[in-house]
Design an enzyme around this catalytic site. Structure first.
Site, short mmCIF file in Angstrom:
data_model
loop_
_atom_site.label_atom_id
_atom_site.label_comp_id
_atom_site.label_asym_id
_atom_site.label_seq_id
_atom_site.Cartn_x
_atom_site.Cartn_y
_atom_site.Cartn_z
N GLU A 204 -9.36 2.59 -6.01
CA GLU A 204 -8.95 3.94 -5.64
C GLU A 204 -7.67 4.40 -6.34
OE1 GLU A 204 -10.74 4.03 -1.12
OE2 GLU A 204 -8.73 3.24 -1.35
N ASP B 65 0.86 -1.19 0.00
CA ASP B 65 0.00 0.00 0.00
C ASP B 65 0.89 1.24 0.00
OD1 ASP B 65 -2.30 1.74 0.31
OD2 ASP B 65 -3.35 0.03 1.19
N HIS C 187 -2.41 3.02 -5.03
CA HIS C 187 -1.88 2.60 -3.72
C HIS C 187 -0.47 2.04 -3.83
CE1 HIS C 187 -5.33 3.51 -1.24
NE2 HIS C 187 -6.14 2.84 -2.02
C1 ACM Z 1 -10.99 -0.59 -0.31
O1 ACM Z 1 -11.53 -0.51 0.81
N1 ACM Z 1 -10.38 0.46 -0.83
C2 ACM Z 1 -11.01 -1.81 -1.07
#
Ligand code: ACM
Ligand code: ZN
Length: 346
Positions: free
Chosen positions: A147, A10, A83
């Site tokens: 995201e 991440d 991420h």
């Molecule tokens: C997530 O909670 N962004 C998969």
């Protein structure tokens, strides 16, 4: 429960050793400090302490074999194309701007993502996944996909030239191009790709399985297209949410997900017909750890909600009964006591 999904990378840390890219363990696995309190608190406070760590290949093999003895398969997740800030802190050449970046010390969505126009990015991903495939024998490899802001791609010559050369409509189709290319690599290596529901945007990769987290819509759409789905909607399956009135609970990300609400969830949406329903493979509880810094707190957040999750994964609807479940749970909590699991007391 027969799968353990490990979110290994991440913006705030990279948690798996990759021999070909040693800087992932040296640089990406460590952040200078961590935000204290809630992300939305003003002013933001930091602890001033370096934080990090990573699993070695031997650690991973040990986890895989421990899980296997208990009939549990690990699903490793290597996030892309978003991420990725921790990795980009070590390898900025596969970003759009070239950096420099640091491993993020705050939570949330970051704009620094992998460049989808650079061949080096795909070389990196395939090399990383190559080592991941050697360590994890399960059929599914999770590639994230959630995201991913498109800001950098919009400004990047390489990304824009990829959009033109591949005849793509926009940056969403560029994300789809990215995931499809990785899917081909995984399929060529006899594995299946799974990703968060944003992988539907710009067109789903042909054999992809979807984790529907933003709600059930993504899962329903994927099942209707004949794709397999794991239901993970935040409303009913995010164990980083509060279990009761925040007044009396340790700090959490927000939301409210009491045990009853987990148990009440039906993972197979009523909208699906007989042909589509079998595409719902199951349900998964998420234990995101921004606000969980100890194993004890992870247990507190996961249990007993994980027990309710296990029940709804296999109990036929006409056998579901919260009162009955609560009685069974009384017995089960004694087992958790024996195991010293720090579950939340009811
Ligand atoms: C997530 O909670 N962004 C998969
Ligand atoms: Zn780019």
């Amino acid at each position: 429960m027969n799968r353990l999904h490990l979110h290994l990378t991440d913006d705030q840390g990279w948690r798996i050793e990759i021999k070909k890219y040693p800087k992932l363990a040296e640089i990406s696995a460590w952040r200078d400090e961590t935000i204290v309190g809630h992300y939305r608190d003003e002013p933001r406070k930091f602890d001033g302490q370096s934080h990090g760590g990573f699993y070695t290949h031997d650690d991973m093999r040990e986890i895989v074999s421990y899980a296997k003895e208990r009939y549990v398969t690990i699903v490793p997740e290597i996030e892309m194309p978003g991420h990725g800030q921790a990795a980009l802190a070590a390898y900025p050449e596969i970003s759009c701007t070239g950096g420099p970046f640091k491993v993020s010390t705050i939570w949330g969505i970051r704009k620094e993502v992998y460049c989808a126009g650079n061949e080096k990015t795909f070389e990196f991903m395939e090399n990383v996944l190559g080592e991941v495939l050697d360590l994890f024998p399960g059929e599914y490899i999770h590639v994230g996909g959630d995201e991913c802001p498109k800001d950098r791609w919009e400004e990047c010559q390489k990304c824009q030239s990829r959009i033109r050369s591949e005849g793509l409509q926009d940056e969403h189709e560029l994300q789809s191009y990215f995931i499809k290319r990785i899917e081909k690599f995984l399929n060529d290596n006899n594995r299946r790709l799974i990703g968060w529901d944003e992988i539907l945007e710009g067109g789903l990769a042909p054999n992809a399985t979807v984790m529907s987290w933003r709600g059930e819509e993504g899962g329903i759409a994927a099942a209707r297209e004949g794709h397999d789905v794991v239901m993970t909607p935040y409303s009913h399956t995010y164990f980083d949410y509060y279990q009761a009135d925040p007044e009396n609970e340790p700090l959490a990300i927000g939301g409210l997900l009491p045990l009853e609400k987990v148990y009440a969830y039906d993972p197979v949406p009523a909208e699906l017909n007989e042909q589509q329903r079998p595409h719902i493979l199951g349900v998964q509880g998420q234990v995101w750890t921004e606000y969980i810094s100890t194993p004890e707190k992870a247990e507190y957040m996961a249990f007993p909600r994980a027990c309710a999750m296990a029940e709804i994964g296999w109990t036929p609807l006409d056998r579901k009964n919260f009162k009955e479940f609560s009685k069974t749970l009384d017995h089960h909590l004694k087992r958790l006591d024996q195991l010293d699991v720090n579950y939340r007391k009811l």
